[in-house]
Design an enzyme around this catalytic site. Structure first.
Site, PDB file in Angstrom:
ATOM      1  N   ASP A  54       0.872  -1.135   0.051  1.00 35.49           N
ATOM      2  CA  ASP A  54       0.066  -0.018  -0.047  1.00 35.49           C
ATOM      3  C   ASP A  54       0.900   1.489   0.150  1.00 35.49           C
ATOM      4  OD1 ASP A  54      -2.006   2.065   0.286  1.00 35.49           O
ATOM      5  OD2 ASP A  54      -2.603   1.090   2.270  1.00 35.49           O
ATOM      6  N   ASP A 248      -2.468   5.655  -5.355  1.00 36.85           N
ATOM      7  CA  ASP A 248      -2.700   5.112  -4.160  1.00 36.85           C
ATOM      8  C   ASP A 248      -2.959   3.463  -4.743  1.00 36.85           C
ATOM      9  OD1 ASP A 248      -2.899   3.811  -1.725  1.00 36.85           O
ATOM     10  OD2 ASP A 248      -5.071   4.453  -1.390  1.00 36.85           O
TER      11      ASP A 248
END
Length: 372
Positions: A54, A248
């Site tokens: 992430d 992201d």
């Protein structure tokens, strides 16, 4: 998206490559297709753990024993710190405890061990801050790697064991491994669940990579500047400059400011007039029913996103529509942030098949087509 909002023209020569050796590990989609995972080693002796990677998070953590009543299900065994000779809790007086910041710090345990807590849009993790030996690939070892040993973890983590934080802070993986990887990493997210991509660290940059600068407006994330969007080869008839576009790997679809999203959805609807629309959901529109087409093919308009510095990302066909109810109902994989602020999220669905390169030290993010 909510967790990111709460924390809230540059093109180098293609010959500017990095000479360090590259370490590459396989990456694949989670069963529900929302995120991407890679396997790393932890502890002495080393045990493998599958982590969501992430770029919107900093702390690396995994579920630890004992947490039988406060952990989400996972396929692999939970990490047992008592069985690793290299595990060490971080004391509250340690400088490492101060690194995690006010948002993550959760005080001290009765044994003076530093506690952490991280809230996500889909859950949270709470546990002990510790150091351990982390292994990437077959031989890249990092001793005293700071991570979270989670004993209370809730959320939709899809059978993984935790999270690999690739963010920008000093506790994130790129900063902790900069001595070897020089704060450079990349990934390629596969187009389908049956395909495999990769997560790589260090190494050379493809000559096909085109870079855009990281915006200084959002210090805690990798934020880029969107300067245009096209649908079916036609630029949207609006002035677009979204300089707080967080790229992201942990968010599925792309969120755009209301005016930009409305223009995109309207142009898409116009070019999809020959297909049957459905109600969809309140957050994702427009949607279409392709079940009456049988095994026949359907055509959807192309979508391209333009970033500062002349960087065009032509969204792969698999990143334009997302299934809402199985494969019967398909929806545009973009959504509205709910405001016209200068904020957006460039999700993992729209990054598929590109090699996305993060040169954290030089504050640039690059895209190379056909990465996987």
């Amino acid at each position: 998206m909510k967790s990111i909002q709460a924390r809230l023209s540059m093109n180098p020569s293609s010959t500017d490559v990095f000479k360090e050796m590259q370490t590459k590990i396989p990456a694949s989609r989670t069963p529900n297709g929302a995120g991407y995972v890679a396997t790393v080693g932890l502890g002495t002796p080393k045990k493998d753990f599958t982590l969501l990677f992430d770029t919107g998070s900093d702390l690396t953590w995994t579920q630890c024993q004992p947490c039988s009543k406060a952990c989400f299900p996972q396929k692999e065994e939970k990490f047992d710190p008592t069985k690793s000779s290299s595990y060490k809790n971080v004391s509250c007086s340690s400088k490492l405890c101060n690194l995690i910041g006010k948002e993550t710090a959760q005080g001290c345990s009765s044994s003076n061990t530093c506690l952490y807590g991280v809230q996500y849009g889909s859950g949270y993790t709470i546990g002990f801050l510790a150091t351990e030996t982390l292994t990437i690939g077959s031989s890249d070892e990092f001793e005293n790697f700071l991570f979270g040993c989670g004993e209370k973890n809730v959320g939709r983590f899809n059978g993984t064991t935790g999270l690999l934080g690739l963010g920008r802070s000093p506790i994130a993986f790129p900063s902790q491994t900069t001595s070897k990887y020089k704060n450079i990493f990349s990934y390629c997210l596969p187009a389908s669940q049956s395909s495999t991509g990769y997560l790589s660290f260090g190494g050379e940059v493809s000559q096909a990579t085109k870079f855009t600068r990281i915006s200084p407006k959002v210090q805690q994330f990798y934020a880029l500047n969107i300067v245009g969007i096209s649908v079916g080869g036609r630029k949207l008839p609006i002035n677009v400059s979204i300089s707080q576009t967080v790229i992201d790997s942990g968010t599925t679809i792309t969120f755009l400011p209301s005016t930009t999203y409305s223009a995109l959805a309207s142009a898409f609807r116009e070019m999809m007039a020959n297909y049957t629309p459905t109600k969809g959901s309140s957050s994702i529109q427009p949607c279409y029913d392709f079940s009456n087409l049988g095994n026949g093919s359907f055509r959807i308009p192309s979508i391209s996103v333009f970033f500062e510095g002349g960087v065009e990302v032509d969204i792969h066909s698999s990143g334009i529509l997302i299934p809402l109810n199985g494969l019967k109902e398909m929806c545009l994989a973009f959504a509205d942030t709910g405001s016209d602020s200068d904020f957006a999220i460039f999700g993992n669905f729209q990054q598929k098949t590109y090699e996305v390169v993060y040169d954290v030290a030089k504050e640039m993010v690059g895209f190379a087509p056909g990465g996987c």
